[in-house]
Design a protein around this motif. Structure first.
Motif, PDB file in Angstrom:
ATOM      1  N   ASP A 249      -2.859 -42.772  44.291  1.00 16.87           N
ATOM      2  CA  ASP A 249      -3.286 -43.945  43.519  1.00 16.87           C
ATOM      3  C   ASP A 249      -2.209 -44.352  42.519  1.00 16.87           C
ATOM      4  OD1 ASP A 249      -3.580 -42.008  41.523  1.00 16.87           O
ATOM      5  OD2 ASP A 249      -5.754 -41.956  41.673  1.00 16.87           O
ATOM      6  N   ARG A 250      -1.494 -43.392  41.977  1.00 22.65           N
ATOM      7  CA  ARG A 250      -0.358 -43.651  41.091  1.00 22.65           C
ATOM      8  C   ARG A 250       0.486 -42.382  41.050  1.00 22.65           C
ATOM      9  NH1 ARG A 250      -0.191 -48.058  37.362  1.00 22.65           N
ATOM     10  NH2 ARG A 250      -2.011 -48.716  38.549  1.00 22.65           N
ATOM     11  N   TYR A 251       1.790 -42.520  41.224  1.00 25.06           N
ATOM     12  CA  TYR A 251       2.686 -41.367  41.130  1.00 25.06           C
ATOM     13  C   TYR A 251       2.905 -41.039  39.655  1.00 25.06           C
ATOM     14  CZ  TYR A 251       3.871 -42.245  46.058  1.00 25.06           C
ATOM     15  OH  TYR A 251       3.813 -42.425  47.428  1.00 25.06           O
ATOM     16  N   ARG A 252       2.749 -39.748  39.284  1.00 19.40           N
ATOM     17  CA  ARG A 252       2.928 -39.294  37.905  1.00 19.40           C
ATOM     18  C   ARG A 252       4.246 -38.539  37.816  1.00 19.40           C
ATOM     19  NH1 ARG A 252      -2.978 -36.329  37.439  1.00 19.40           N
ATOM     20  NH2 ARG A 252      -4.303 -38.178  37.741  1.00 19.40           N
ATOM     21  N   ILE A 253       5.153 -39.023  36.973  1.00 21.39           N
ATOM     22  CA  ILE A 253       6.506 -38.465  36.898  1.00 21.39           C
ATOM     23  C   ILE A 253       6.808 -38.101  35.453  1.00 21.39           C
ATOM     24  CG2 ILE A 253       8.949 -38.913  37.357  1.00 21.39           C
ATOM     25  CD1 ILE A 253       7.831 -41.199  39.273  1.00 21.39           C
ATOM     26  N   PHE A 254       7.229 -36.859  35.243  1.00 18.98           N
ATOM     27  CA  PHE A 254       7.580 -36.379  33.911  1.00 18.98           C
ATOM     28  C   PHE A 254       9.050 -35.966  33.900  1.00 18.98           C
ATOM     29  CE2 PHE A 254       3.021 -35.846  34.286  1.00 18.98           C
ATOM     30  CZ  PHE A 254       2.565 -36.344  33.072  1.00 18.98           C
ATOM     31  N   HIS A 255       9.810 -36.574  33.002  1.00 19.05           N
ATOM     32  CA  HIS A 255      11.255 -36.381  32.890  1.00 19.05           C
ATOM     33  C   HIS A 255      11.506 -35.399  31.744  1.00 19.05           C
ATOM     34  CE1 HIS A 255      15.309 -37.945  31.435  1.00 19.05           C
ATOM     35  NE2 HIS A 255      15.561 -37.622  32.687  1.00 19.05           N
ATOM     36  N   ALA A 256      11.965 -34.198  32.083  1.00 20.72           N
ATOM     37  CA  ALA A 256      12.005 -33.098  31.123  1.00 20.72           C
ATOM     38  C   ALA A 256      13.391 -32.880  30.543  1.00 20.72           C
ATOM     39  CB  ALA A 256      11.542 -31.806  31.805  1.00 20.72           C
ATOM     40  N   GLY A 257      13.458 -32.778  29.220  1.00 17.73           N
ATOM     41  CA  GLY A 257      14.675 -32.314  28.574  1.00 17.73           C
ATOM     42  C   GLY A 257      14.817 -30.810  28.738  1.00 17.73           C
ATOM     43  N   ARG A 258      15.872 -30.247  28.158  1.00 15.62           N
ATOM     44  CA  ARG A 258      16.170 -28.826  28.366  1.00 15.62           C
ATOM     45  C   ARG A 258      15.033 -27.926  27.904  1.00 15.62           C
ATOM     46  NH1 ARG A 258      21.952 -27.122  26.435  1.00 15.62           N
ATOM     47  NH2 ARG A 258      22.323 -28.702  28.050  1.00 15.62           N
TER      48      ARG A 258
END
Length: 441
Positions: A249-258
């Protein structure tokens, strides 16, 4: 490159019996009582009640007859307290969904307001559309702290899409007793819920598109517009690989720092991992990207790869290491997005793998967590080439039918190959390996 994970959708603990003591009935005449008793016996016999119980009488204990178990008073107290906690959680859930920060905080003591306030801000930024909470099992008293109780709470959430299936998070909490209990502490989610979610422990900035929700930390805010645009483009490709046409239904994307990379979803990924998709329940799979590993040229490929995992992944996660080559090969094939095979970056690493100590078996292709970068690249490349050969011979539609048969329906490679390709898997396996050898040189 990805490191597949899956979570367990835990359910609530079963309800325990509670004895209800009826009020004393009004006295009747002896004759009326006799006819009532006889009628009750007839009804009980008609319903098949064991004769031994009838002979013993209600609640009687005797040789070979267990007594009716008494209800533990402590259990009754715990159940009543759980009901009051549940009422507080209902109030908090309603406050979150209507954007009422004060109402969200009202169930908690001031000491936990900062933590809860951060969660509130992150969840609202993620466009929370579904949120339910309930005690998972009975509360237990905290030793040495009269009036304090611990209880596991299951939160269920949904983002961006109204009325979508919710994903579960199981969290340890601590409460102070009272007519309206007060929340004293909330911990990051338990491992059985796929690990700590980003919104539990991090400040987030979020961008929402037509097909994706992309979140990162305030320190990486400047990357968000570009990430969203690329994620939307990758989602359009990943949608074409959805098994049975059922796209997320919706792609969930989390962009992680170090720092976040080491904490989100439990951390602990192999050093060579640039991203992964993790199953979180409710048919959802959340993607995490390692900001330190992303390159300008490789980001689009990685997004297509990971979002294809989210589009093709079974609800319960992948079936195991023996099908790793198929799972990763399909995602890598989507990541390449039609570029000529001779332009694939990892061909030299594939050549090194084939001429090295690899066993020659696709079901033993998965790299170890401590594998070298060359070994990892070669494994992904060989998996891609195996899938490329199957597409060249049978087409994408039949490849996805083969994938569904193996990954979703649990059939063996032999069964799936016979059913979908009408060719023995042993023959196709050798063809895939021979093709990889010929391409890698």
């Amino acid at each position: 490159m990805t490191d597949g994970e899956h979570g367990t959708d835990g359910g609530p603990a079963p309800d325990e019996p509670v004895a209800v003591v009826p009020e004393e009935p009004p006295r009747r005449s002896r004759r009326w009582a006799l006819w009532t008793a006889l009628a009750a016996v007839v009804v009980l016999l008609a319903c098949g009640l064991p004769a031994a119980l009838l002979a013993g009488g209600q609640g009687s204990a005797g040789p070979g007859r267990p007594a009716v178990a008494a209800v533990d008073p402590a259990t009754v107290v715990a159940r009543q307290f759980a009901e009051r906690i549940g009422a507080q959680l209902d109030r908090q859930s309603a406050a979150l969904l209507r954007g009422d920060r004060a109402g969200w905080l009202a169930v908690a003591e001031p000491a936990v307001h900062a933590e809860l306030g951060r969660r509130f801000t992150a969840l609202r930024a993620l466009r929370v559309t579904g949120w339910q909470a309930r005690p998972d099992g009975l509360p237990t008293p905290v030793e040495g702290r009269p009036g304090e109780w611990r209880v596991m709470v299951e939160f269920r959430y949904c983002f961006a899409v109204p009325d979508c299936r919710t994903s579960p998070v199981l969290t340890a909490t601590r409460w102070r007793d009272g007519t309206q209990p007060k929340l004293l502490a909330v911990e990051p989610s338990a491992s059985r819920s796929a690990g700590t979610r980003p919104w539990e422990i991090s400040d987030l900035v979020v961008a929402v598109g037509e097909r994706t929700v992309v979140a990162t930390t305030p320190a990486l805010r400047k990357r968000l517009p570009d990430l969203l645009a690329r994620a939307e483009a990758a989602a359009r490709i990943a949608d074409t690989y959805a098994v049975d046409g059922r796209t997320p239904d919706r792609y969930r994307i989390f962009h992680a720092g170090r720092t976040e990379w080491k904490r989100w979803y439990g951390g602990g990924r192999p050093k060579w991992t640039a991203g992964y998709a993790v199953t979180v329940g409710g048919g959802h799979h959340e993607v995490v990207l390692n900001a330190d590993s992303l390159t300008e040229t490789g980001l689009d490929d990685l997004l297509r790869h990971e979002l294809t995992h989210a589009a093709t992944m079974p609800e319960g996660g992948y079936p195991g290491a023996r099908t790793w080559w198929l799972i990763e090969g399909v995602a890598e094939y989507a990541g390449v997005d039609g570029r000529p095979v001779d332009r694939y970056d990892g061909l030299a690493d594939v050549r090194q793998l084939i001429t090295g100590d690899w066993s020659g078996r696709l079901d033993r292709l998965a790299p170890a967590h401590n594998a070298s970068a060359d070994r990892v690249s070669g494994s992904y490349g060989l998996a891609y080439l195996a899938v490329q050969h199957l597409v060249d011979r049978f087409g994408t539609e039949r490849l996805l039918a083969f994938f569904r048969s193996v990954a979703h329906e649990g059939r063996s490679l032999d069964e799936a190959a016979d059913e979908v390709f009408d060719t023995p898997w042993s023959v196709l396996h050798d063809e895939c390996v021979a093709y990889a050898r010929s391409v890698a040189g």
